[in-house]
Design a protein around this motif. Structure first.
Motif, mmCIF file in Angstrom:
data_model
loop_
_atom_site.group_PDB
_atom_site.id
_atom_site.type_symbol
_atom_site.label_atom_id
_atom_site.label_comp_id
_atom_site.label_asym_id
_atom_site.label_seq_id
_atom_site.Cartn_x
_atom_site.Cartn_y
_atom_site.Cartn_z
ATOM 1 N N THR A 129 -110.360 35.550 -95.598
ATOM 2 C CA THR A 129 -110.126 37.030 -96.439
ATOM 3 C C THR A 129 -108.577 37.682 -95.763
ATOM 4 O O THR A 129 -108.349 37.679 -94.737
ATOM 5 N N CYS A 130 -107.861 37.826 -96.919
ATOM 6 C CA CYS A 130 -106.576 38.310 -96.881
ATOM 7 C C CYS A 130 -106.339 40.249 -97.025
ATOM 8 O O CYS A 130 -107.317 40.596 -97.772
ATOM 9 N N GLU A 131 -105.270 40.515 -96.458
ATOM 10 C CA GLU A 131 -105.187 41.888 -97.186
ATOM 11 C C GLU A 131 -105.008 41.837 -98.691
ATOM 12 O O GLU A 131 -104.175 41.252 -98.903
ATOM 13 N N HIS A 150 -107.972 29.830 -104.114
ATOM 14 C CA HIS A 150 -107.756 30.499 -104.108
ATOM 15 C C HIS A 150 -109.392 29.904 -104.476
ATOM 16 O O HIS A 150 -109.709 29.137 -105.786
ATOM 17 N N ILE A 151 -110.105 31.339 -103.925
ATOM 18 C CA ILE A 151 -111.643 30.779 -104.557
ATOM 19 C C ILE A 151 -112.433 32.851 -105.383
ATOM 20 O O ILE A 151 -111.742 33.361 -104.783
ATOM 21 N N ALA A 152 -113.402 31.542 -105.641
ATOM 22 C CA ALA A 152 -114.397 33.552 -106.781
ATOM 23 C C ALA A 152 -115.021 34.310 -105.784
ATOM 24 O O ALA A 152 -116.018 32.954 -105.956
ATOM 25 N N GLY A 153 -115.607 35.239 -104.975
ATOM 26 C CA GLY A 153 -116.539 35.323 -104.017
ATOM 27 C C GLY A 153 -116.290 36.324 -103.046
ATOM 28 O O GLY A 153 -115.271 37.077 -103.058
ATOM 29 N N SER A 154 -116.710 35.903 -101.590
ATOM 30 C CA SER A 154 -116.655 37.139 -101.229
ATOM 31 C C SER A 154 -115.250 36.485 -100.519
ATOM 32 O O SER A 154 -115.243 37.355 -98.934
ATOM 33 N N TYR A 155 -114.794 35.580 -100.456
ATOM 34 C CA TYR A 155 -113.391 35.913 -99.568
ATOM 35 C C TYR A 155 -112.491 35.586 -100.578
ATOM 36 O O TYR A 155 -113.048 35.380 -101.872
ATOM 37 N N ASP A 156 -110.810 35.434 -100.224
ATOM 38 C CA ASP A 156 -109.892 34.865 -100.535
ATOM 39 C C ASP A 156 -109.676 33.253 -100.763
ATOM 40 O O ASP A 156 -109.489 32.790 -102.079
ATOM 41 N N GLN A 177 -119.518 28.686 -105.753
ATOM 42 C CA GLN A 177 -118.660 29.884 -105.643
ATOM 43 C C GLN A 177 -117.549 28.809 -106.849
ATOM 44 O O GLN A 177 -117.183 28.086 -106.332
ATOM 45 N N MET A 178 -116.991 29.652 -107.589
ATOM 46 C CA MET A 178 -115.765 28.505 -108.812
ATOM 47 C C MET A 178 -114.114 28.966 -107.755
ATOM 48 O O MET A 178 -114.196 29.909 -106.920
#
Length: 341
Positions: A74-76, A98-104, A306-307
């Motif tokens: 997870t990033c700023e 890069h991922i779509a979901g609860s983290y980056d 996650q996509m």
């Protein structure tokens, strides 16, 4: 840029090199029905246009001795792009996306052992500017890290003619410093000639050839060929987490390796104990794939999916938004165990 798809004869050539990445142009031309000069010229065009490339990878024996971690970062706000670019330059980081979901970001890091990996995860990565949280998943068994998949354009007879001959394994020993230097050099281009490697490493061409042959025979290294996948119709990819009884892990992983969509498959130390990454022709194909997973593996529960929004790095190559390689980061998968040399 993406509107120009790879041509059928390009796909045939790439598929041939996915089967045998260091095959001679005479061998490739014989199977594809073209002369060696034409085969070499077509490959040069693909590499000059940065549409396809060959590199070295860890073989199964060596992979089993290394520590592999799948990281969720997870990033700023607004920092994910800069973090991804920085991680892509690190020689032990083989995949960044890069991922779509609860983290980056989702990445794969490799170290020579768990102690070296732990040092990086506990003391170095948390200090990475822009990173606010890291969740780590340790692989207990890497069935495949995107080495076995291929386009499957060639028929079975053509593929059989290209499979490299299996040599008798030499006496096994740990990879030494020279072997590792050879691996780093081949990560830039897996088809580099013995003469090129001789000049770079200060070894005779015969010594280079003998070492490569031994490393391949014992399963310490292998070679792979990849391409701008979106230009071959593989437009999307996804990461799936599965949970199942441990006594099903081995058989499930081995069966999934035969699926044309499978890219990475690994057993994980955790409640979600199987990781699967897949290539897709389109986003909608994920639902059909999940349905097939549930039908063929009723013992497995699909916990999350996650996509992938964009692949930034793929086994040493930094990619542009279309999937062409834009730069090369030599892979040194032992760097974390040697003070980051």
């Amino acid at each position: 840029m993406e509107s120009v798809m790879l041509r059928e004869n390009d796909l045939e050539l790439i598929d041939a090199l996915q089967i045998n990445p260091r095959a001679s142009w005479a061998e490739v031309g014989d199977v594809l029905g073209m002369d060696p000069v034409t085969a070499a010229r077509r490959w040069k065009r693909l590499t000059d246009d940065r549409l396809a490339w060959c590199t070295v990878a860890l073989g199964q024996r060596q992979l089993h001795t290394m520590s592999v971690a799948f990281l969720e970062l997870t990033c700023e706000a607004g920092a994910a792009g800069e973090v991804a670019a920085e991680l892509a330059q690190q020689p032990h980081m083989i995949t960044v996306q890069h991922i779509a979901g609860s983290y980056d970001l989702w990445t794969i890091a490799i170290a020579p052992d768990l102690a070296a990996l732990s040092e990086y995860l506990l003391h170095q990565l948390p200090r990475q500017p822009g990173v606010t949280r890291v969740r780590t998943h340790i692989a207990t068994r890497a069935f495949d890290l995107s080495m076995r998949w291929r386009l499957r354009v060639l028929n079975a007879h053509q593929a059989a003619r290209l499979h490299p001959e299996q040599s008798t394994p030499a006496a096994t020993r740990p990879m030494d410093e020279i072997d590792r230097r050879l691996f780093v050099a081949l990560s830039v281009d897996g088809r580099r000639s013995f003469a090129e490697l001789e000049a770079e490493l200060g070894l005779s061409a015969r010594t280079v050839q003998r070492r490569i042959n031994r490393l391949v025979a014992v399963g310490d290294i292998t070679f792979r060929c990849d391409l701008a996948r979106r230009l071959a119709g593989w437009h999307d990819s996804a990461v799936l987490w599965l949970a199942m009884p441990d006594d099903h892990l081995e058989s499930t992983g081995e069966q999934l390796l035969r699926w044309p969509e499978t890219r990475t498959c690994a057993a994980i130390a955790g409640p979600n104990n199987l990781l699967l990454t897949v290539g897709l022709h389109g986003v909608a194909d994920l639902h059909e794939l999940v349905t097939r997973l549930r039908h063929e593996f009723p013992h497995a529960t699909i916990v999350d999916r996650q996509m992938v929004l964009r692949q930034v790095k793929l086994y040493g190559r930094v990619l542009d938004p279309v999937g062409r390689w834009s730069s090369t980061t030599p892979l040194d998968l032992w760097a974390l165990g040697s003070g980051g040399r």
